[in-house]
Design a protein around this motif. Structure first.
Motif, short mmCIF file in Angstrom:
data_model
loop_
_atom_site.label_atom_id
_atom_site.label_comp_id
_atom_site.label_asym_id
_atom_site.label_seq_id
_atom_site.Cartn_x
_atom_site.Cartn_y
_atom_site.Cartn_z
N THR A 34 0.71 -1.30 0.21
CA THR A 34 0.20 0.01 0.31
C THR A 34 0.85 1.58 0.55
O THR A 34 1.83 1.57 0.55
CB THR A 34 -1.17 -0.08 1.29
OG1 THR A 34 -0.14 0.20 2.81
CG2 THR A 34 -1.85 -1.03 1.20
N ASN A 68 -8.56 -3.17 0.00
CA ASN A 68 -7.68 -2.70 1.06
C ASN A 68 -7.57 -1.47 0.70
O ASN A 68 -6.21 -1.36 1.36
CB ASN A 68 -6.32 -3.42 -0.08
CG ASN A 68 -4.77 -3.89 0.59
OD1 ASN A 68 -4.82 -4.26 2.14
ND2 ASN A 68 -4.02 -3.76 0.58
N VAL A 69 -7.58 -1.08 1.82
CA VAL A 69 -7.92 0.80 1.21
C VAL A 69 -8.19 0.87 2.85
O VAL A 69 -9.08 0.26 3.71
CB VAL A 69 -9.17 1.40 0.90
CG1 VAL A 69 -8.92 3.06 1.00
CG2 VAL A 69 -8.88 1.50 -0.67
N ALA A 89 -3.66 2.97 0.45
CA ALA A 89 -4.84 1.88 -0.17
C ALA A 89 -3.05 1.53 -1.83
O ALA A 89 -1.37 1.81 -1.85
CB ALA A 89 -5.57 2.55 -1.32
N PRO A 90 -3.25 0.36 -2.26
CA PRO A 90 -2.64 0.21 -3.15
C PRO A 90 -2.44 0.68 -4.13
O PRO A 90 -1.67 0.98 -5.05
CB PRO A 90 -3.00 -1.32 -3.84
CG PRO A 90 -4.32 -1.58 -2.89
CD PRO A 90 -4.48 -0.26 -2.40
#
Length: 209
Positions: A34, A68-69, A89-90
Motif C-alpha cells: 500500500t 485493501n484501503v 491503498a494499493p
C-alpha cells in the motif's frame, strides 16, 4: 483396467483442484503493498453538511477492506466545499472504487504522497491545510523534510503548531497541516523559515470517527 484409469484420473483431477484452490487462497490472503494518498473532493462551497460527510465516511469504512484501503483521516473546508482524505491503498483506483461503492462521491484529484513525522495536536487553535505548488520535478521529500525542520525552529514565534506535511514529488505539491491563530501566522512561519509561501491556505475541520 479402464475403471482403474478412470479412478486415477479423478484422483489426479481432485488433487490438482485442491492445489489450485490452495494457491488461490494464499494469493488472496497475501497483503498487497500500500501507498499513501490524499484525495480531494470538490463539493458546493458553503453547502457541506458535517453530519452527512461523517455518514459518507462511515460507509467508506464499511467497504474499504474489500479494496485493501485504509482511510486514516479527513478534513473539511466548508467555505470552499472541499474534503481532503488521507488513505493507505494499493493504488488510486482502489480509492475510487471504495468511494464509488460506499456513496458515489468521487474525488476530483488523488495525489500519491510521502508523509512527514506527525506531531501532536494541541487542539486549542484553528486548523489549516496549506498547499504549495512548486512545480513538477522541483521538489523532493528530502528537501521538504529540511524545510519543515526550519518551520519547526520558528513556529512558536508565531503561535503555530505544524502537525504534519505531505509531498507529491511527481507534481511538485506540498500540503501542510497546522494549528494557528490565523492563516497569516502560518504564512509568516513559512516566510521566515525558508521563504516558500503557500499558494492556498484552507481553514479546515478534522472529521470525526
Amino acid at each position: 483396467m479402464k475403471d482403474f484409469l478412470k479412478i486415477l484420473s479423478l484422483f489426479v483431477f481432485s488433487i490438482g483442484t485442491i492445489h489450485v484452490s490452495a494457491q488461490t487462497s494464499v494469493l488472496e490472503s497475501t497483503p498487497k503493498t500500500t501507498h499513501l494518498f490524499i484525495d480531494v473532493h470538490q463539493l458546493k462551497p458553503g453547502k457541506i453538511d458535517y453530519k452527512a460527510v461523517a455518514e459518507a465516511h462511515a460507509k467508506d469504512l464499511a467497504v474499504q477492506r474489500k479494496y485493501n484501503v485504509d482511510i486514516q483521516q479527513y478534513w473539511i473546508d466548508k467555505k470552499e466545499g472541499l474534503i481532503f482524505c488521507l488513505a493507505l491503498a494499493p493504488d488510486s483506483l482502489s480509492i475510487r472504487k471504495t468511494h464509488m461503492e460506499a456513496h458515489g462521491l468521487l474525488p476530483e484529484r488523488i495525489f500519491p504522497v510521502t508523509g512527514g513525522m506527525e506531531a501532536a495536536s494541541k487542539g486549542n487553535r484553528n486548523l489549516f491545510m496549506d498547499i504549495h505548488y512548486l512545480g513538477a520535478g522541483h521538489v523532493t521529500a528530502k528537501d521538504v523534510a529540511g524545510a519543515h525542520q526550519k518551520d519547526l525552529a520558528v513556529q512558536s514565534k508565531y503561535g503555530v503548531n505544524l502537525i504534519n506535511y505531505w509531498v507529491n514529488e511527481r507534481d511538485g505539491i506540498v500540503m501542510c497541516l497546522a494549528e494557528a491563530k490565523d492563516s497569516t501566522a502560518l504564512i509568516n512561519t513559512h516566510k521566515e523559515a525558508h521563504g516558500l509561501l503557500p499558494a492556498k491556505v484552507f481553514k479546515v475541520k478534522q472529521g470525526q470517527y
